[in-house]
Scaffold this active site. Sequence first.
Site, short mmCIF file in Angstrom:
data_model
loop_
_atom_site.label_atom_id
_atom_site.label_comp_id
_atom_site.label_asym_id
_atom_site.label_seq_id
_atom_site.Cartn_x
_atom_site.Cartn_y
_atom_site.Cartn_z
CE1 TYR A 39 -0.27 10.45 3.80
CE2 TYR A 39 1.97 10.25 2.98
CZ TYR A 39 0.78 9.67 3.37
OH TYR A 39 0.66 8.30 3.36
CB CYS B 193 -1.77 34.47 13.31
SG CYS B 193 -2.74 33.03 13.81
CD GLU B 194 0.07 28.38 15.31
OE1 GLU B 194 0.77 27.70 16.07
OE2 GLU B 194 -1.16 28.21 15.16
CE1 TYR C 253 3.72 13.76 10.69
CE2 TYR C 253 3.58 14.91 8.60
CZ TYR C 253 3.02 14.09 9.54
OH TYR C 253 1.78 13.57 9.35
NE ARG D 97 5.11 15.04 4.54
CZ ARG D 97 6.39 14.78 4.58
NH1 ARG D 97 7.25 15.59 4.02
NH2 ARG D 97 6.83 13.69 5.16
CD GLU E 147 -2.20 -1.33 2.93
OE1 GLU E 147 -1.84 -0.48 3.77
OE2 GLU E 147 -2.92 -2.28 3.22
N PRO E 148 1.64 1.49 -1.03
CG PRO E 148 2.72 1.52 -3.10
CD PRO E 148 1.78 0.70 -2.26
N GLY E 149 2.04 5.02 -0.61
CA GLY E 149 1.46 6.34 -0.88
C GLY E 149 2.58 7.25 -1.38
#
Length: 401
Positions: free
Chosen positions: A360, A332-333, A306, A302, A263-265
């Site tokens: 993603y 705003c951060e 991460y 990402r 099941e590769p994404g």
Amino acid sequence: MIPALSTEELVNIANEFGTPLYVYNADRIAYQYQKLKNAFRDIDSRIFYACKSLTNIQVLKYMRSLGISIDCSSINEVKLAIHAGFKEQEILYTSNGIDFSEIIEAKELGVHINIDSLSNLEKFAKKYGHSYPVGIRVRPNILAGGNLKISTGHDKSKFGIPIEDISQVIHYISAYNLHINSLHIHTGSEIVEAAIFLEGIQVLFKLLPQFDEVTHIDLGGGFKVAYKAGDAETNVNELGQALKEAFDEYEMKSGRHLKIWFEPGKYLVSDAGYFICKVNVLKPTASTLFAGVNSGFNHLLRPMFYNAWHDVENISNPKGQLKSYSVVGNICETDTFAWDRNIAEISEGDLLAFHNAGAYGFEMSSNYNSRLKPAEVLVTNGKAQLIRRRETFEDLLRHQV
Ligand code: LLP
């Protein structure tokens, strides 16, 4: 030659469709798929695209045209897959933590299902007995994956039925005549070492004598791609070879032939994608030269979520002199895409392209700060086609009452 879009093509596409913009290169998707098919040519395998990485319906249709099956992580992804033309038997639904009604719905749609909790498995066993084969997701208690957030097979992970609870599954088989046809593991994303997959299948091989009706092993996804020069990626050829040896040996010993599902994404779509935005503001400060773009982590999460690395290229001035920039968004951060990165000299108005934005990227975007989601473009046979229009202000109000 590895298919990639040139800076010139990207600039033209951005000028035509505006920014911020996701652009996907269909040729690169096909190339990645071919690499996988080639690596697995000597094993009895089947590839399901993990569509959670990028679900645009035109991308799904393109995947289907290549002959790939599809892996879904929600009932809505299953419905999108059907909408894109996939047949039920080409669809796999690997659920986690869902209400049993969703499993009933998936069963009624006739797709393959992996169940990941004893609770839902018992309900399934009671309701369907032997009438509908189902897979179980096993938690093998193996630590794998690029970082803890994308690590899913370890002994504190919420995913799968812990290996120590398998006796309960065996009980459902004998008590309700449950029909289990597949054992599934997915230990994480960005797994470089083939050895991790082998460790996983050894865990499953040990379970197999208790599962007479299993016809295939599902090894999930998680193949790593390179995010920057010199970055390691999964050697899929080596993996294919190692799996062949392990499965041949198992077959010799046990007399059982098993198919292998994947099941590769990321592997299929990550480097096919570019995220293009425009530099609004240059802000030189004592410590840092900031390049502020017309986007933020609401569009590409990402890096902030991460600490993921995405190469950033100034496609308006690709040959300019390298200078150090922090590329930041307008949320705003703290909203940093790249810290102290050498990028060809930037002027306000320049276009920056983030690489490896196919997987993603758009998929994890949001409307934080009431910003609009970007448009998406798919390039097939050199032709750029809009596959999602840019949101408008009306879209923000659409569902509010
Ligand atoms: N199968 C299952 C059951 C999964 O949970 C996943 C990913 C895949 C397959 C596909 O994994 P891949 O080949 O794409 O690594 N948002 C994170 C990645 C999360 C992956 C979640 N599950 C990121 O941006 O790195």
